[in-house]
Design a protein around this motif. Structure first.
Motif, short mmCIF file in Angstrom:
data_model
loop_
_atom_site.label_atom_id
_atom_site.label_comp_id
_atom_site.label_asym_id
_atom_site.label_seq_id
_atom_site.Cartn_x
_atom_site.Cartn_y
_atom_site.Cartn_z
N HIS A 140 2.49 4.85 29.25
CA HIS A 140 2.35 3.96 28.10
C HIS A 140 3.51 4.30 27.16
O HIS A 140 4.26 5.25 27.40
CB HIS A 140 1.02 4.21 27.38
CG HIS A 140 -0.19 4.03 28.24
ND1 HIS A 140 -0.80 2.82 28.44
CD2 HIS A 140 -0.92 4.93 28.96
CE1 HIS A 140 -1.84 2.96 29.24
NE2 HIS A 140 -1.94 4.24 29.58
N GLU A 188 5.08 -0.33 26.64
CA GLU A 188 5.47 -0.20 28.05
C GLU A 188 4.40 -0.89 28.87
O GLU A 188 3.22 -0.57 28.71
CB GLU A 188 5.54 1.29 28.41
CG GLU A 188 5.87 1.59 29.84
CD GLU A 188 7.36 1.79 30.05
OE1 GLU A 188 8.03 2.30 29.14
OE2 GLU A 188 7.83 1.44 31.14
N PHE A 189 4.80 -1.84 29.71
CA PHE A 189 3.78 -2.58 30.46
C PHE A 189 2.94 -1.61 31.28
O PHE A 189 3.46 -0.82 32.05
CB PHE A 189 4.42 -3.62 31.38
CG PHE A 189 3.39 -4.41 32.12
CD1 PHE A 189 2.64 -5.37 31.46
CD2 PHE A 189 3.11 -4.15 33.44
CE1 PHE A 189 1.65 -6.07 32.12
CE2 PHE A 189 2.12 -4.85 34.11
CZ PHE A 189 1.38 -5.82 33.45
N CYS A 190 1.60 -1.67 31.07
CA CYS A 190 0.74 -0.67 31.70
C CYS A 190 -0.45 -1.30 32.40
O CYS A 190 -1.38 -0.61 32.80
CB CYS A 190 0.27 0.32 30.65
SG CYS A 190 -0.53 -0.46 29.24
CU1 CUA Z 1 -0.41 0.91 27.51
CU2 CUA Z 1 1.12 -0.89 27.74
#
Ligand code: CUA
Length: 320
Positions: free
Chosen positions: A148, A185-187
């Motif tokens: 993240h 951040e793509f998570c």
């Molecule tokens: Cu946690 Cu994007």
């Protein structure tokens, strides 16, 4: 949706964001003027080509080569070097706290919420970070699952939260206020709704907040004792304790840390990582049909009778 909080990297409210915003304006000014100048030269060249038909002599050809060398090589190199120095300077400014850090806060990213621990106060909470305003705060960030990224646009740049690794960072809010933070951040499915509130309080208000939060809660005083008692039974029997902790609830020692610690839940302004406001109606919806609020969240739907739901809301301090 999106309850509460300012969220603007270009309206900095702390020294970190101020340094980054300053660099941003320098970059915009330099690269913007370079782009404008380049287009101007292109237009000029096209115009001259249309109006001048004579072939250039050797002296003019030489002048043109010098122009290309200076404008296309020397000036850009100097500008890039200036920008390099400016970004090093910003890097140095944001890496060292503006003074002695007053507090350590540990933040762990989970899919899709934030665990917040104050080791000095024995506080474990979620999705809201309370700090005193006007002093640097040390943050220790990590992740429990995937990568993240922690970001409070109004206060500082982002930092990655990496599984098995601790990153350190500092933040300062110059004035009391509520600033929105987010995962950068793509998570996964709910990345876009993995937000939090960063709440800067006057120092004395922070101290009283910390004193309230570090006390063990066995249920809100305002709610009728019988309802709270029934809420405890529902919490334990319906499996809430598998994932959540409610300190002081029972001797059975629930240690669920899959989901947020629910002690002092009524103090929180939002539900589901700053997705919806913490109202009794929203909480009821969240408990019974979480997928309608946050599709793909890890919170399972809980089938409850109406009186069980009421009792649970009473326990959480959100009696309708
Ligand atoms: Cu946690 Cu994007």
């Amino acid at each position: 949706m999106n309850p509460g909080g300012v969220h603007d990297a270009l309206d900095p409210q702390g020294p970190g964001a101020a340094a980054i915003a300053e660099l941003w304006w320098i970059l915009l000014a330099v690269t913007g003027s370079a782009t404008l100048l380049t287009f101007l030269v292109i237009v000029l060249a096209l115009w001259r080509r249309r109006t001048e038909t004579r072939s250039a002599g050797p002296a003019q050809a030489r002048r043109e080569w010098i122009f290309v060398f200076v404008a296309g090589g020397v000036i850009p190199s100097v500008l890039i070097f200036v920008l390099l120095i400016a970004s090093f300077r910003t890097g140095a400014r944001v890496s060292v706290p503006a003074g002695e850090t007053a507090l350590v806060v540990q933040v762990t990213g989970h899919m899709f919420w934030w665990e917040v621990v104050y080791p000095g106060h024995g506080i474990r909470t979620a999705n809201e970070i309370h700090v005193p305003a006007g002093v640097p705060i040390e943050l220790e960030v990590r992740s429990a699952d995937v990568i993240h990224s922690f970001w409070v646009p109004s206060l500082h740049g982002k930092i990655d939260m990496i599984p098995g690794h601790r990153n350190r960072f500092w933040l300062q809010a110059d004035r009391p206020g509520t600033y929105r933070g987010l995962c950068a951040e793509f998570c996964g499915l709910q990345h876009a709704r993995m937000a939090f509130l960063f709440i800067a309080l006057p120092p004395d208000e922070f101290e009283s907040w910390a004193a309230r939060l570090s006390a063990t809660a066995s249920g809100p005083e305002a709610a009728p004792a019988a309802a709270v008692e029934r809420g405890r039974t529902v919490f334990l029997d319906r499996g809430c304790g598998t994932c959540h902790v409610f300190r002081g609830l029972s001797e059975r020692g629930e240690t669920g840390d899959v989901g947020p610690d629910l002690t002092h839940f009524a103090e929180r302004r939002t539900i589901g990582a700053a997705t919806i406001a913490n109202t009794p109606e929203n909480l009821a919806r969240w408990i019974t049909e979480p997928d309608l609020v946050k599709p793909g969240s890890r919170m399972p739907a809980t089938r409850l009778e109406a009186d069980e739901l009421d009792a649970l809301l009473a326990l959480l301090g959100k009696r309708p």
